[in-house]
Design a protein around this motif. Structure first.
Motif, short mmCIF file in Angstrom:
data_model
loop_
_atom_site.label_atom_id
_atom_site.label_comp_id
_atom_site.label_asym_id
_atom_site.label_seq_id
_atom_site.Cartn_x
_atom_site.Cartn_y
_atom_site.Cartn_z
N GLN A 154 23.39 5.73 30.45
CA GLN A 154 24.23 4.54 30.55
C GLN A 154 24.99 4.52 31.88
O GLN A 154 25.08 3.48 32.54
N TYR A 159 26.13 0.83 32.86
CA TYR A 159 26.70 0.33 31.61
C TYR A 159 28.21 0.58 31.63
O TYR A 159 28.67 1.58 32.19
N ASN A 270 22.99 -4.01 30.19
CA ASN A 270 24.19 -3.66 30.96
C ASN A 270 24.84 -4.89 31.59
O ASN A 270 26.06 -5.01 31.63
#
Length: 736
Positions: A154, A159, A270
């Motif tokens: 991530q 993200y 994201n």
């Protein structure tokens, strides 16, 4: 820190003429780097090519360098931004010379010959061991928790993460990470508009594991909308007018709807979470799930068709449907989990993508050829061509080139041809679409009423006449029996003389001198006006004609032209001096980068002047002070700022040759009122320059931008083209 790209090119004098092969060489390297046999151009150099943000080519249809110099004052932006310029020979088939002669590949070849553009193992459909999906997930079927992104993944893919510096003020969904293989999946997709703040959410859709729509709401952005991006978002100004829902309302609804173990699914999710300003720990990103080599990603539209057999994001619809996209991403994730990595790898998505693109190429070419876009001569070409279209390589690797314009430029059928009706529409589309493409060709046109061959002939005569007047000076009065030889010698110290004639129609004799370079004529006006020569105190002036009334303005603008930045002109050299001699004499000058010694392009003999280019503008100023009055080999030097050191020098020389064949200079000009059509043309050119300025300012830093006046080639004659290029830097001008 991101490296800045830089472009260097020695384009002084005769080196300023570039062939179409050399232009093709530059564009291919800029687009592809060192891949696909692309090599650094031989005539210029791009530093840090891999950091180029993109390549934008602006084509000014049916315009030549005649237009640039006839409307030099109107092209205010072009002459102040692009330092590198070159003359371009006209081409009967400009698009082919620009990026190649179409593809060498045929649809039936599918993966053959394409291994260098994607993965070397795509040709082995039976062997899935080297497929990126297998390499990442293994062959065995696993539960959904194996496909959710880890915290590190991530972070790597931007993200929003709890506690990250860029996520201050973001709202957490308050779902924990206690997910299991039976945790519920939810598809999420947002549509954004560009506002003064950046990308802001204007529509949100959420679907559950059965594909049922739980949320589909319009959102009023906090900031003023700059671009609705309707073609992609489907959002219009009218749609948002009655909307009261704000981002905070959507955040509250999502928190209430999602259970504690919810797993969100989306394609490049994201971007959606960043726009929502929300943090969620459990996500499956289908753009990463269907893994590809070298960090590339499949588009959602392609995956939906190839994996699910569904058509989404159809061109007939106005913008994307976020519910449709959310549902497609959800079903893709469910397919992957249920079927497992091996079944997905056996779909051979790379080969399917290649086949789809090649089929599209074939269809587009078939659609373009009968329409008479100027490419009929290619129909009988042999199947394997010597100059392949490098856009094929971009196309197959998923970087679809963009073409916007009125005329059919695309010989390969690879570009997304968007034929608009006006330059304003083309500009608007370019502002939206160029940021989404790595290679763009934007074509503007003055319109069919301004490209007739007789208008080009008229333009040429006006430019030729004005340049001739600017190269010409009148000096006098002299005594009746003055020494012409001594006058020629004195004026020759300002630069090479094309012709000298004695004017006897006046009470006392005058001389008319036409120089070979603009700097020499200007130097004569500046240094010899009021001087005593051949026993007379003389006046030096240019011809007084209607076209010459703005001569001083034009001279000033030429001095300020970015192409002449750091360049000075030096006259009074002895013709016996070689380039090596001059390098030795001038080596004490600080930051001297290039020395250009003009010569007769037919005889090869050197002229009595040269141009010096310095790395820094201040060094050129210092050199001017040092050189004026400097004696070299018994000859006193004169210098000034350059006016036409680059490609214009060569063009002036060629024009002088044609003038010699047409006869002596005419001393008067019929006073003509500027026609309505030319007044209108000036307004159109000024507007065109403004469009290019607006487009250029919208480009990312490190974007290579090339503006091309293609030139004109017809049965009525040819006119050379002109190229201007540079890499945009932080200050909004071209980096050198």
């Amino acid at each position: 820190q991101e490296k800045s790209c830089r472009l260097s090119a020695a384009l002084l004098g005769e080196d300023s003429e570039i062939s179409h092969d050399q232009l093709y060489e530059l564009l291919k390297y800029a687009a592809l780097g060192k891949c696909h046999n692309a090599a650094q151009p031989s005539w210029c150099r791009i530093y840090h090519q891999s950091h180029l943000a993109g390549v934008v080519v602006v084509v000014l249809h049916e315009m030549s360098q005649l237009h640039f110099y006839r409307f030099y004052l109107q092209f205010k932006h072009l002459r102040k931004v692009f330092q590198h310029r070159f003359t371009l020979a006209p081409s009967a088939n400009f698009p082919v010379s620009l990026y190649g002669e179409g593809t060498n590949l045929k649809p039936q070849n599918t993966a053959q010959g394409l291994t260098s553009t994607s993965s070397e193992c795509i040709t082995k459909s039976s062997d899935v061991q080297c497929d990126p999906i297998i390499q990442r997930y293994g062959e065995k079927k696993q539960g959904l928790t194996s496909y959710t992104l880890t915290l590190e993944e991530q972070k790597k893919n931007d993200y929003p993460i709890e506690g990250s510096p860029g996520c201050k003020g973001y709202i957490s969904t308050e779902c924990d990470q206690q997910r299991t293989d039976s945790s519920p999946l939810f598809g999420l997709d947002c549509e954004m508009c560009l506002t003064a703040k950046g990308n802001e959410v204007t529509r949100v859709s959420l679907v559950d594991a059965r594909g049922q729509c739980l949320l589909n709401e319009l959102v009023k952005p906090e900031s003023t909308v700059v671009n609705y991006r309707t073609r992609f978002s489907g959002i219009t100004k009218k749609m948002l007018l009655p909307v009261k829902t704000r981002l905070s309302d959507i955040q509250t609804k999502l928190k209430e709807m999602l259970p504690h173990d919810a797993v969100l699914v989306g394609h490049s999710l994201n971007s959606d979470l960043q726009a929502l300003e929300m943090i969620h720990p459990s996500v499956i990103d289908t753009s990463l799930l269907f893994a590809r080599s070298e960090g590339r990603r499949f588009k959602l539209k392609f995956l939906a068709k190839a994996v699910l057999g569904k058509e989404i994001q159809c061109e007939q619809k106005l913008g994307h449907d976020p519910t449709e996209d959310a549902r497609a991403a959800l079903e893709l994730a469910q397919f992957f989990i249920e079927q497992g990595p091996t079944k997905v790898a056996e779909l051979n998505l790379e080969m399917l993508l290649t086949a789809e693109k090649l089929a599209e190429v074939s269809q587009n070419r078939a659609a373009l050829q009968p329409q008479g876009c100027g490419f009929q001569e290619q129909l009988n070409e042999p199947p394997y061509l010597s100059k392949p279209c490098f856009l094929d390589c971009l196309q197959v690797t998923g970087q679809k080139p963009l073409l916007l314009g009125r005329q059919g430029l695309d010989s390969s059928g690879l570009c997304q041809s968007n034929l608009s009706t006006s330059n304003k529409q083309i500009l608007q589309r370019a502002l939206e679409d160029v940021p989404l493409s790595k290679f763009s060709i934007i074509q503007f046109s003055l319109g069919p009423e301004y490209i007739a061959s007789h208008l080009h002939a008229g333009l040429y005569e006006k430019v030729r006449s004005k340049l001739t007047d600017m190269l010409t000076i009148y000096a006098g009065p002299f005594q009746e029996n003055f020494c012409v030889k001594s006058v020629k010698k004195e004026f020759g110290r300002c630069g090479p003389i094309q012709s000298l004639t004695v004017v006897t129609e006046t009470f006392q004799p005058y001389v008319c001198i036409q120089y070979e370079v603009l700097e020499a004529a200007q130097l004569a006006v500046e240094s010899l006006n009021g001087a005593e020569i051949a026993g007379s105190c003389i006046k030096v002036q240019r011809p007084v004609t209607a076209a010459m009334l703005d001569c001083n303005v034009l001279i000033k603008e030429l001095e300020l032209d970015v192409e002449n930045e750091g360049v000075i002109y030096v006259a009074g050299l002895k013709k016996s001096l070689t380039e090596t001699d001059l390098q030795e004499e001038f080596r004490q000058l600080k930051d001297l980068e290039t020395l250009f010694l003009p010569k007769d392009l037919q005889s090869g003999k050197h002229r009595n002047c040269c141009f010096l280019k310095f790395q820094k503008s201040q060094s050129a100023v210092d050199a001017l002070e040092a050189i004026n009055g400097w004696t070299m080999k018994g000859s006193e030097l004169r210098s000034r700022n350059a006016l036409a050191s680059g490609h214009l020098w060569r063009w002036i020389w060629q024009m002088n040759q044609s003038n010699g064949k047409q006869g002596k200079h005419i001393f008067y000009e019929k006073m003509e009122q500027l026609s309505d059509s030319e007044q209108d043309l000036r307004k159109k050119v000024k507007k065109l320059d403004h469009h290019i300025k607006k487009l250029y300012r919208s480009l990312q830093n490190n974007t290579l931008c090339i503006v091309l006046f293609p030139g004109v080639s017809s049965t009525h004659g040819s006119q050379s083209g002109l190229g201007l290029m540079g890499i945009k830097d932080d200050e909004g001008r071209s980096a050198c």
